[in-house]
Design a protein around this motif. Structure first.
Motif, PDB file in Angstrom:
ATOM      1  N   VAL A 247       1.685   4.868  11.889  1.00  0.00           N
ATOM      2  CA  VAL A 247       0.950   5.592  10.842  1.00  0.00           C
ATOM      3  C   VAL A 247       0.487   6.960  11.332  1.00  0.00           C
ATOM      4  O   VAL A 247       0.214   7.837  10.521  1.00  0.00           O
TER       5      VAL A 247
ATOM      6  N   PHE B 155       2.337  10.058  10.128  1.00  0.00           N
ATOM      7  CA  PHE B 155       2.100  10.309   8.708  1.00  0.00           C
ATOM      8  C   PHE B 155       0.843  11.121   8.522  1.00  0.00           C
ATOM      9  O   PHE B 155       0.711  11.885   7.572  1.00  0.00           O
TER      10      PHE B 155
ATOM     11  N   VAL C 104       9.179   1.851   9.285  1.00  0.00           N
ATOM     12  CA  VAL C 104       8.149   1.082   8.583  1.00  0.00           C
ATOM     13  C   VAL C 104       8.758  -0.167   7.941  1.00  0.00           C
ATOM     14  O   VAL C 104       8.160  -1.244   7.955  1.00  0.00           O
TER      15      VAL C 104
ATOM     16  N   MET D 195       7.744  -4.030   8.428  1.00  0.00           N
ATOM     17  CA  MET D 195       7.421  -4.970   7.350  1.00  0.00           C
ATOM     18  C   MET D 195       8.215  -6.262   7.507  1.00  0.00           C
ATOM     19  O   MET D 195       7.685  -7.355   7.281  1.00  0.00           O
TER      20      MET D 195
ATOM     21  N   ASN E  71       6.181  -0.431  -2.017  1.00  0.00           N
ATOM     22  CA  ASN E  71       5.936   0.594  -1.021  1.00  0.00           C
ATOM     23  C   ASN E  71       7.190   1.394  -0.678  1.00  0.00           C
ATOM     24  O   ASN E  71       7.111   2.556  -0.313  1.00  0.00           O
TER      25      ASN E  71
ATOM     26  N   ILE F 121       7.767   4.368  -2.850  1.00  0.00           N
ATOM     27  CA  ILE F 121       6.663   5.304  -2.632  1.00  0.00           C
ATOM     28  C   ILE F 121       6.898   6.111  -1.365  1.00  0.00           C
ATOM     29  O   ILE F 121       6.748   7.332  -1.333  1.00  0.00           O
TER      30      ILE F 121
ATOM     31  N   LEU G   6      -1.148  -2.071   7.238  1.00  0.00           N
ATOM     32  CA  LEU G   6      -0.934  -0.674   7.636  1.00  0.00           C
ATOM     33  C   LEU G   6       0.258  -0.017   6.923  1.00  0.00           C
ATOM     34  O   LEU G   6       0.122   1.093   6.418  1.00  0.00           O
ATOM     35  N   PRO G   7       1.422  -0.686   6.858  1.00  0.00           N
ATOM     36  CA  PRO G   7       2.528  -0.022   6.155  1.00  0.00           C
ATOM     37  C   PRO G   7       2.189   0.275   4.697  1.00  0.00           C
ATOM     38  O   PRO G   7       2.589   1.299   4.164  1.00  0.00           O
ATOM     39  N   LEU G   8       1.413  -0.619   4.091  1.00  0.00           N
ATOM     40  CA  LEU G   8       1.085  -0.414   2.684  1.00  0.00           C
ATOM     41  C   LEU G   8       0.100   0.731   2.507  1.00  0.00           C
ATOM     42  O   LEU G   8       0.017   1.326   1.438  1.00  0.00           O
TER      43      LEU G   8
ATOM     44  N   ILE H 142       0.148   3.514   4.100  1.00  0.00           N
ATOM     45  CA  ILE H 142       0.705   4.819   4.476  1.00  0.00           C
ATOM     46  C   ILE H 142       0.662   5.856   3.350  1.00  0.00           C
ATOM     47  O   ILE H 142       0.262   6.993   3.586  1.00  0.00           O
ATOM     48  N   PRO H 143       1.052   5.481   2.121  1.00  0.00           N
ATOM     49  CA  PRO H 143       0.988   6.507   1.066  1.00  0.00           C
ATOM     50  C   PRO H 143      -0.417   7.088   0.894  1.00  0.00           C
ATOM     51  O   PRO H 143      -0.567   8.288   0.676  1.00  0.00           O
TER      52      PRO H 143
ATOM     53  N   LEU I 293      -2.640   7.469   3.145  1.00  0.00           N
ATOM     54  CA  LEU I 293      -2.851   8.392   4.258  1.00  0.00           C
ATOM     55  C   LEU I 293      -2.132   9.710   4.000  1.00  0.00           C
ATOM     56  O   LEU I 293      -2.713  10.797   4.144  1.00  0.00           O
ATOM     57  N   ILE I 294      -0.878   9.619   3.591  1.00  0.00           N
ATOM     58  CA  ILE I 294      -0.084  10.835   3.408  1.00  0.00           C
ATOM     59  C   ILE I 294      -0.752  11.776   2.414  1.00  0.00           C
ATOM     60  O   ILE I 294      -0.966  12.958   2.685  1.00  0.00           O
ATOM     61  N   PHE I 295      -1.109  11.220   1.260  1.00  0.00           N
ATOM     62  CA  PHE I 295      -1.646  12.110   0.242  1.00  0.00           C
ATOM     63  C   PHE I 295      -3.081  12.513   0.535  1.00  0.00           C
ATOM     64  O   PHE I 295      -3.494  13.618   0.196  1.00  0.00           O
TER      65      PHE I 295
ATOM     66  N   VAL J 285      -4.294  13.129   3.509  1.00  0.00           N
ATOM     67  CA  VAL J 285      -4.221  14.218   4.474  1.00  0.00           C
ATOM     68  C   VAL J 285      -3.674  15.479   3.819  1.00  0.00           C
ATOM     69  O   VAL J 285      -4.211  16.574   4.017  1.00  0.00           O
TER      70      VAL J 285
ATOM     71  N   ILE K  51      -2.264  12.714  -7.138  1.00  0.00           N
ATOM     72  CA  ILE K  51      -1.408  11.592  -6.746  1.00  0.00           C
ATOM     73  C   ILE K  51      -2.231  10.560  -5.964  1.00  0.00           C
ATOM     74  O   ILE K  51      -2.122   9.355  -6.185  1.00  0.00           O
TER      75      ILE K  51
END
Ligand code: HEM
Ligand SMILES: Nc1ncnc2c1ncn2[C@@H]1O[C@H](COP(=O)(O)OP(=O)(O)OP(=O)(O)O)[C@@H](O)[C@H]1O
Ligand SMILES: Nc1ncnc2c1ncn2[C@@H]1O[C@H](COP(=O)(O)OP(=O)(O)OP(=O)(O)O)[C@@H](O)[C@H]1O
Ligand SMILES: [Mg+2]
Ligand SMILES: [Mg+2]
Lengths: 220, 216, 253, 56, 220, 216
Positions: free
Chosen positions: A32, A35, C139, C143, C174, C177, E165-167, E169-170, E172-174, E176, E195
């Protein structure tokens, strides 16, 4: 006591794929980061050691608060406390070791892989591995004190983890600075590393004794 | 071997929940503690086990020569909770306690024999959490069998047990006593033991006296 | 209920693991043969294909890299569809399918990462960059491993089924996305040394081997998946019988 | 510096190894499961569905 | 349902400041990063928002694994599950809110202090606070799914984090990129922020439903 | 209002622990479930409460006009575990459940009245974890009183209770029945209720039939 180590490890691994879980956790944490701060390899390799150390601290915090609480809730803690002083200290020591084996060690072993992903140099990776190897047990040992005091509080809780975290931060700081010193030229590696080792030794001795004392006082 | 309690009193919060308790148990004898809820039965057992500090008095275990023995090493304590991990198999749980609480003399049944002794043959490979309440309690009893210790402290041992298992429990305790053991049990149910000493806690808690308790 | 579920209809008859075993046992040899055959043809074609004028011999990595990447995604789709089967129809085989697909999907994802790295080293000069596409595959790999860990953590497959299915589906959302967010992410920070690869205009001489290899990979996947499903059914059957035996002893004695 | 051929070879070798390993794992797993089933049946443990079918 | 919120908050605070623990961990993260970057204040302030976001994301993981486990162990989860579908979803929603109030909100409030440490401008700090305010609830909501999935596991800690954590990520991206956009001129702040808000809303809707589905399936 | 179970069967792992259970309860009636450990009493109660899916059959609650009521909203379930937080005060615990499980008609005692009804007046301000085992169980019973729901599902309600509290419990249930409620209890002890239906589970588990059980 080997039985205790085996049991705690069995419980830790029963909750999913053995030590793999620790490695996976660190992979997820490392994944992460880019990212957030972006794919700048230069920057990543510079903060790499810090990331690995933060991951280690987080992983320790995640499981630590339940170190004795789970045993308390099912009644096992009574049997563990029904030992002489030495036995109790040893028990705490063994439980801390099991905790480290399940969370700290995987990180040490995974460090080279993560170093590769973060584009860290071989030297840097080696330094991080070495400092983690020395530092993460110290987190487990001092964390045990927090876990023991937390179990003592009638209302349970994290309060003491908060008191412990300030103690763990020096470990983090010396670990990280030693890792950096290994690669940045003017800074010497050994002084911070020696301090880290001294802290680790001190905590390995102090932690179990303090935790045992807290458990003795805690019993209700 | 004898177990001797003298002038024991135990404290919860600001009051003594029992005081001046004294008894002597010899090999083969049992003591049954009764009393209403909150009378202090569990507290007394925890004091005897050394899990709580006694306010006054002492509890000693003496071997046949009159020398003191460490209570913690010669005592099995069975509390309200079963001290088993839900996620581990029954046999793993018992094997753990067996090696953790190994008696000095190494006595005690094997894990399989203990499971059989509580009439649950065949459940060894199941996770403890899969058992019914009464089965769980019986496995907790089996823990007392896998390592031999002379003194048993039992807190409501028959909770959740069915009629048949009550009988089974009584047989187990009788066997233990016949083998020279001792047992102290707190209970609300008749345990089916004969020839036991009785101790009744009345639940009349006493506030701590001045001097003893600074803030009372 | 017991009578209606095992009545006619191929779909419902598939619901019965015994029938599934029989049917899959009959199909498997043909499937395996087809997989081996297409793999042989694909391999021959990929080595017969001309070298790329830009990438030289390394272009041959494409023939195993790209299908692996495709399969990595397809396998997750198979798991997602199976998860719907678990949640909506409570189909016992759907759970078996989802559970057994995970390790295979992880293997293909791993291959895509590995061959990509091995390609990236000579082409880009680095094993790994945190490029959006690479990271999203990474990622995806995580998963897969997480789901495998979850399956392994719950020893009762019946109870693991629904939670794992929920998670698989949530994870599926995800994937697009991450793909969409790619642009946002890359435009913000100038990557230090990411070399943009202008995909070679795919010439038929490369396209055909690629397609054949993709078919071969797909057949391999289904062969392995079917075999793994059969294993899982047997595993559960053994568990069932062990338990029944134990209960019989516990009661009978 | 490794030659480009090395990378190609490594890729194909890794693919063969991974897929081969997966196949081997699955095949061995299947054998083990069937052996267990056989042992259980030899012990006289029968599947319930068989028993029902027999009695029917 | 207000009662549930109150109860969960009471437990969180009664047990000695889960909030403090998160903030302290947050602080530790921010404290060690400069070691890697060196004294380059410019760089530090540039990656500041990313560091704060990463710290917040990791800190939110603390306590998440116990969201439903504690209720399961004392039997409360039975009563919570004995509701119709809507009630259960609402319950998960409320519990996630309580988790956010106890761990996420303190992070938002601590952000200005940390912004100071990272030498961030006022505007930048404000943007980070705003994005954290919108983004951290989303982490709690999606985290509830992981917690529900792992409710039956003895030591869910690491596994829940891996799954979550993988879920996250979006988010975090937006988070930041919106924070950056607020300070770098050509980039507009609103699109990524919208977004982010959309993702947050989506997760607020999806998380409780998915978690409720997992809880329904897990009941023993 | 009536509670009707038809042809219920429930599954644990690979076997049916009970099957073809049917009964009808009218207002003021109680059902007592007995059987040895592991017979499936708790499983049956969890199926009735809707916490486990029934393998076959159904359990319905019908109001006086014969319309279906949601079981979950009109039922109190008291399991082996007390559903109370150790770290919260007794009164906080009860107040939480009161507002969480508020009955439609808003009936039910106040928290203080409920604590008094289980004869524990004065413990309201203590953390739940400070109570003795029997006191904890009585507070768990008090939860049933703070919000009025017609059907009580009780799993070994008298575990850890003393003699006097057994009586107290019987009185509480009688009062509930007299007020038009219904109760279903699984137990090993005589509950002191008269005029109840009885259901005996024999513990002879049946393996699932072909087709029903996919992998057997
Ligand atoms: C670890 C590193 C890599 C990963 C994880 C990776 C992943 C992927 C994925 C997921 C795809 C499928 C994309 C899609 O169909 O939507 C793909 C396709 C492709 N990759 Fe890679 N890749 C990596 C490295 C490379 C390198 C180094 C090259 C060449 C220099 C390369 C060339 C290609 C090409 C040509 C395609 C086909 C593009 C198309 O479908 O039009 N990849 N890769
Ligand atoms: N952990 C504790 N902290 C403070 N007070 C406690 C604690 N445990 C019990 N008490 C109090 O001590 C008294 C005696 O409790 P104890 O558990 O010994 O009773 P008991 O005789 O075992 O009752 P029961 O039959 O209900 O098990 C009670 O008034 C109880 O409220
Ligand atoms: N969570 C579970 N998972 C799998 N099997 C279970 C579970 N709980 C109980 N069982 C099994 O189901 C059967 C019935 O258990 P149940 O708890 O219903 O019995 P019970 O009649 O309540 O017994 P007790 O009197 O001991 O409380 C037992 O054989 C038990 O091993
Ligand atoms: Mg007691
Ligand atoms: Mg039961």
């Amino acid at each position: 006591m080997m039985a205790l180590l085996k049991r705690d490890l069995a419980i830790a691994t029963r909750s999913g794929g053995a030590a793999m879980l620790g490695v996976l956790f660190f992979l997820a944490v490392v994944a992460v980061i880019p990212f957030g701060i972006g794919p700048d390899l230069n920057l990543l390799s510079r903060i790499g050691p810090a990331i690995l150390w933060i991951g280690a601290l987080l992983a320790s915090l995640l499981g630590l608060d339940r170190l004795f609480q789970a045993d308390r809730e099912d009644g096992s803690l009574d049997m563990l406390s029904m030992q002489d002083w030495f036995g109790l200290v040893l028990t705490v020591f063994v439980k801390s070791c099991a905790h480290w084996l399940a969370t700290g060690l995987p990180l040490v072993l995974a460090a080279p892989l993560l170093g590769l992903l973060m584009n860290m140099s071989g030297l840097s990776t080696g330094a991080v591995m070495l400092t983690l190897l020395v530092g993460t047990p110290a987190i487990s040992f001092i964390g045990a004190v927090g876990a023991a005091v937390a179990v003592a509080l009638p209302r349970g809780g994290l309060l003491v983890s908060i008191l412990i975290l300030p103690l763990a931060i020096p470990i983090l700081i010396f670990g990280v600075s030693a890792s950096y010193a290994a690669v940045t030229d003017p800074d010497p590696f050994w002084p911070p590393f020696m301090i880290l080792s001294a802290i680790a030794l001190f905590f390995a001795a102090l932690g179990p004794v303090a935790a045992a004392a807290a458990l003795r006082g805690a019993s209700d | 071997m004898r177990a001797i309690a003298t002038q024991l009193s135990g404290r919860r919060g600001e009051s003594l929940v029992f005081h001046d308790i004294g008894f002597t148990l010899a090999r083969g004898e049992a003591l049954v503690i009764t009393g209403p809820n909150g009378a202090g039965k569990s507290t007394l057992l925890r004091v005897l086990a050394g899990l709580l500090a006694a306010e006054t008095g002492s509890f000693r275990l003496k071997d046949d020569d009159g020398a003191d023995l460490a209570v913690a090493d010669h005592t099995h304590y069975l509390g309200h909770r079963n001290a088993m991990k839900r996620e581990l198999r029954v046999s793993e749980n018992l094997a753990f306690w067996q090696s953790f609480q190994a008696g000095d003399n190494g006595g005690g049944l094997t894990v399989e024999a203990a499971i059989e002794a509580v009439e649950l043959k065949g459940v060894g490979h199941l996770p403890f959490g899969y058992l019914s309440a009464g089965q769980q309690r019986r496995i907790a009893l089996a823990r007392l069998l896998v390592s031999a210790r002379p003194l048993w402290l039992l807190d409501e041992p028959t909770a959740a047990l069915d009629k048949r298992s009550d009988q089974l429990f009584a047989d187990l305790v009788r066997g233990h006593l016949a083998g020279g053991g001792m047992a102290i049990a707190a209970t609300h149910q008749p345990l089916g033991l004969d020839n036991v000493q009785r101790l009744e806690l009345d639940g009349a808690h006493r506030s701590l006296e001045a001097g003893l308790e600074a803030f009372a | 209920m017991s009578d209606t579920t095992i009545s006619q209809g191929w779909f419902t008859s598939l619901a019965n693991p015994t029938r599934f075993l029989a049917l899959s046992g009959r199909i498997l040899p043909y499937l395996a043969a087809a997989a081996v055959l297409s793999l042989a043809i694909g391999l021959y074609m990929s080595f017969a294909a001309p070298e790329d004028y830009q990438q030289g011999v390394t272009v041959r990595i494409m023939f195993i890299h790209v299908p692996a990447a495709w399969l990595a995604m397809m396998c997750y789709s198979v798991m997602a569809i199976s998860s719907i089967g678990t949640l909506v129809w409570r189909h016992p085989l759907a759970d078996v399918s989802a559970k057994t697909a995970a390790p295979i999907g992880a293997a293909f994802t791993f291959l895509s990462l590995l061959t990509g790295s091995l390609w990236g080293r000579p082409m880009w000069g680095t094993w790994w960059v945190w490029d959006a596409r690479l990271t999203s595959v990474f990622v995806l790999f995580l998963m897969y491993l997480g789901l495998m860990a979850l399956h392994r953590a719950m020893d009762d497959p019946v109870r693991a089924a629904r939670p794992a299915a929920v998670l698989t589906l949530v994870g599926f959302i995800n994937i697009p996305i991450i793909k969409f967010s790619v642009d946002w992410w890359n435009t913000l920070h100038q990557p230090a040394s990411v070399i943009r690869l202008d995909g070679p205009t795919i010439h038929p001489s490369m396209l055909y081997p690629l397609l054949v290899m993709a078919i071969a990979y797909t057949l391999i996947f289904f062969t392995l998946h079917l075999m793994a499903m059969r294993n899982e059914i047997w595993r559960r059957r053994v568990q069932t019988m062990r338990r029944q035996a134990a209960q019989a002893i516990g009661r009978g004695a | 510096m490794m030659s480009h051929e090395t990378f190609v070879f490594l890729s194909y070798a890794a693919t063969a190894l991974t897929l081969g390993g997966l196949l081997a794992m699955i095949v061995l797993d299947g054998r083990a499961r069937r052996r267990e089933l056989g042992e259980l049946e030899a012990q006289g443990v029968r599947r319930r569905s068989d028993a029902v079918r027999d009695s029917a």
